[in-house]
Motif scaffolding. Structure first.
Motif, PDB file in Angstrom:
ATOM      1  N   UNK A 289     -17.490  32.912  -3.446  1.00 52.25           N
ATOM      2  CA  UNK A 289     -17.735  32.519  -4.674  1.00 52.25           C
ATOM      3  C   UNK A 289     -18.596  33.384  -5.815  1.00 52.25           C
ATOM      4  N   UNK A 290     -19.531  33.850  -5.059  1.00 57.88           N
ATOM      5  CA  UNK A 290     -20.220  34.914  -6.047  1.00 57.88           C
ATOM      6  C   UNK A 290     -19.320  36.141  -6.415  1.00 57.88           C
ATOM      7  N   UNK A 291     -18.470  36.692  -5.509  1.00 59.52           N
ATOM      8  CA  UNK A 291     -17.449  37.632  -5.969  1.00 59.52           C
ATOM      9  C   UNK A 291     -16.725  37.137  -7.200  1.00 59.52           C
ATOM     10  N   UNK A 292     -16.379  36.029  -7.016  1.00 59.03           N
ATOM     11  CA  UNK A 292     -15.503  35.233  -8.035  1.00 59.03           C
ATOM     12  C   UNK A 292     -16.026  35.233  -9.388  1.00 59.03           C
ATOM     13  N   UNK A 293     -17.546  34.715  -9.242  1.00 60.35           N
ATOM     14  CA  UNK A 293     -18.296  34.732 -10.398  1.00 60.35           C
ATOM     15  C   UNK A 293     -18.565  35.845 -11.078  1.00 60.35           C
ATOM     16  N   UNK A 294     -18.561  36.902 -10.439  1.00 58.41           N
ATOM     17  CA  UNK A 294     -18.695  38.172 -10.912  1.00 58.41           C
ATOM     18  C   UNK A 294     -17.475  38.688 -11.730  1.00 58.41           C
ATOM     19  N   UNK A 295     -16.313  38.076 -11.140  1.00 60.33           N
ATOM     20  CA  UNK A 295     -14.772  38.579 -11.669  1.00 60.33           C
ATOM     21  C   UNK A 295     -14.928  37.756 -12.975  1.00 60.33           C
TER      22      UNK A 295
END
Length: 577
Positions: free
Chosen positions: A510-516
């Protein structure tokens, strides 16, 4: 959870054209819903026809109003006051299953019947695009799809007043009898009134705030946190993000680099946060390596050092302006006002030194001479040597890069030594603590700001902020930074990729997707800046504030008590400050 006002449950038997079986399943579903809760009054409508299942090629648009050949429609109206708590366990179990596992074909928000002859905006669930579906269903009508993948029925419902669930009759996945049972429970889930606690509540979305709340930069931290809290309260009052409430975990890092690093680590390891926010200008730096190590987005608000978000920025983003932008805005204004000789002074911390360097470059671009530069220790009591040096250079303007206490000493010393030339002070002078200490010595100075009080939405924001906290907030950038930062995180968290990872309880994903998602915000409109200005993020651009149309200037009056609109006609070379 906000319940929709209407629900349409549609059966589609395209893969196995057995309209009589679909009709029986529909009837069982209606009976099951009525039996489970008498308050629900299902109504059925059929347009089930024999023949092949190429229904999308049928030109008879009006005849497809209640369904399309093998589709039967069930309209259910709810009584919001009735409790559905007794079936919460069964509904809760169903809510944990991804849509495709129950062969749910699509969810359409704000569904309009084709016969109405109006465009049909849709929100889709699953991997299949909704646009071809509707275009085939109504080839002669305009289509305005709005597609976003949902991870669960509950996810979709938090955004819908009217919902359609289209259930595809897939022979290889379940029988029609199981279809009826599943659809019945889905309908009950949709109709759960606000306040009903379902068996499995969605975990909240956690945002960490790590800021000084009790030390020398506490005013910045508190104002930013006020903006963040207002945004979170408003978001939760509107139903949260895809059915999930938003919570803030607050850490007081004072002005301690070790506390800041520890707080960021706890946000990543213990709190399950999807993002960290930080407003303190210096100690936020110690959170940067933690953010990149754990892969958690860190959104810096007031940290102005120019190179912090240079590539590779990793998981670090900046919402507030950098020193170079303040410096450029100040230089542009001074050049427009006819200034030619400028002196610079600032403290020896990153903010001061970086600001002096940035201003020197920006002034040189306009051909403005820097006649003197001075730096001082932030704890220095006597600043007479530095101020006398500035005075001897005979500048027609002075730019100051201080923090609160030292900045007040600079202005008081300038006043005492009769250096009364037009003066511009960096953003730190927006703080009430600065102006209270400087008192009359701050009157007449200009401050670079990113608040345009001529914008109605900004005026409304400060009215809501004052109402929430029971105190007047002056028009400074800091609460706007907190509010805009929250809105950026909200928009990222609503991204389908983030929701998919949250549904799988994959916080790292989820954090990686927030960054993206943040990197995809090339034109995000917030409250900072002038009208029509917007944040500009990208994969290679983690600094969101644009260079143009972003800054305003405010003037200090009434012995530091008031920030007012600037009359630049009086801010000219030779004017007395």
């Amino acid at each position: 959870m906000q319940a929709p006002e209407q629900v349409y449950v549609l059966f589609q038997g395209a893969q196995s054209p057995k309209p009589e079986e679909v009709g029986k399943a529909l009837t069982r579903m209606a009976e099951g819903i009525s039996k489970a809760h008498p308050a629900l009054k299902p109504m059925t409508g059929h347009t089930l026809t024999q023949g092949n299942h190429g229904w999308w090629n049928t030109p008879n648009v009006a005849g497809q109003a209640a369904g399309l050949n093998y589709i039967a429609a069930l309209r259910i109206q709810r009584e919001a006051e009735k409790s559905l708590g007794e079936i919460a366990e069964v509904i809760g179990e169903l809510d944990t299953v991804p849509l495709d596992r129950f062969a749910i074909y699509r969810v359409a928000a704000r569904y309009r019947m084709v016969a109405a002859g109006q465009p049909t905006p849709l929100v889709c669930a699953g991997s299949t695009s909704c646009a071809p579906f509707i275009r085939r269903a109504q080839p002669n009508k305009a289509v305005t799809p709005c597609c976003a993948a949902f991870s669960s029925i509950r996810d979709a419902l938090t955004r819908c007043r009217t919902v359609s669930v289209i259930i595809h009759a897939m022979e290889d996945s379940m029988t029609y009898g199981r279809f009826a049972l599943a659809a019945g429970f889905l309908s009950l889930l949709m109709l759960a009134p606000p306040g009903v606690s379902l068996a499995k509540e969605l975990k909240p979305i956690i945002i960490c705030s790590a800021d000084d709340q009790s030390n020398g930069a506490a005013e910045v931290g508190r104002l930013a946190l006020n903006g963040l809290r207002l945004a979170v309260d408003e978001k939760n009052a509107a139903g949260g993000i895809a059915g999930r409430k938003v919570e803030i975990v607050v850490y007081d890092i004072k002005m301690d680099f070790q506390l800041a690093g520890t707080a960021a680590t706890r946000c990543a390891e213990d709190d399950g946060a999807i993002a960290i926010t930080g407003a303190h200008p210096d100690t936020s730096i110690s959170m940067i390596p933690v953010a990149n190590e754990y892969g958690i987005p860190l959104l810096l608000m007031a940290l102005a050092t120019d190179n912090l978000t240079d590539n590779p920025a990793g998981y670090v983003f900046r919402v507030g302006p950098r020193n170079g932008q303040d410096a450029q805005a100040i230089a542009d204004m001074l050049a427009a006002q006819g200034f030619k000789r400028v002196a610079l002074i600032g403290n020896t911390l990153n903010f001061g030194l970086d600001g002096i360097e940035a201003s020197s470059k920006a002034l040189a671009m306009h051909g403005i001479e820097v006649v003197q530069e001075e730096a001082y220790d932030i704890n220095a009591v006597d600043l007479s040597p530095q101020i006398l040096s500035l005075k001897a250079a005979e500048p027609d303007a002075v730019i100051v890069y201080p923090y609160s206490a030292d900045g007040a000493r600079v202005l008081r010393t300038m006043h005492q030594l009769d250096l009364k030339v037009p003066t511009v002070v960096a953003r730190s002078a927006l703080l009430k603590a600065f102006r209270d200490m400087a008192a009359e010595a701050s009157d007449g100075i200009l401050i670079a700001n990113t608040v345009d009080m001529e914008r109605p939405d900004v005026q409304d924001f400060f009215a809501r902020l004052d109402a929430k906290f029971g105190a007047e907030h002056q028009p400074t950038m800091y609460p706007l930074l907190g509010y805009d930062t929250a809105q950026i995180i909200f928009a990222a968290a609503a991204d389908p990729a983030v929701q998919e990872r949250l549904a799988a309880d994959d916080i790292a994903g989820a954090r990686a997707a927030v960054k993206n998602a943040i990197e995809g915000m090339s034109s995000f409109y917030g409250l900072q800046g002038r009208k029509e200005a917007h944040y500009e993020f990208g994969k290679e651009k983690h600094h969101g504030s644009p260079d143009d149309n972003w800054f305003t200037f405010v003037e200090v009056k009434d012995a530091g008590a008031t920030l007012s609109t600037t009359d630049l006609s009086k801010f000219r070379p030779g004017a007395k400050n």
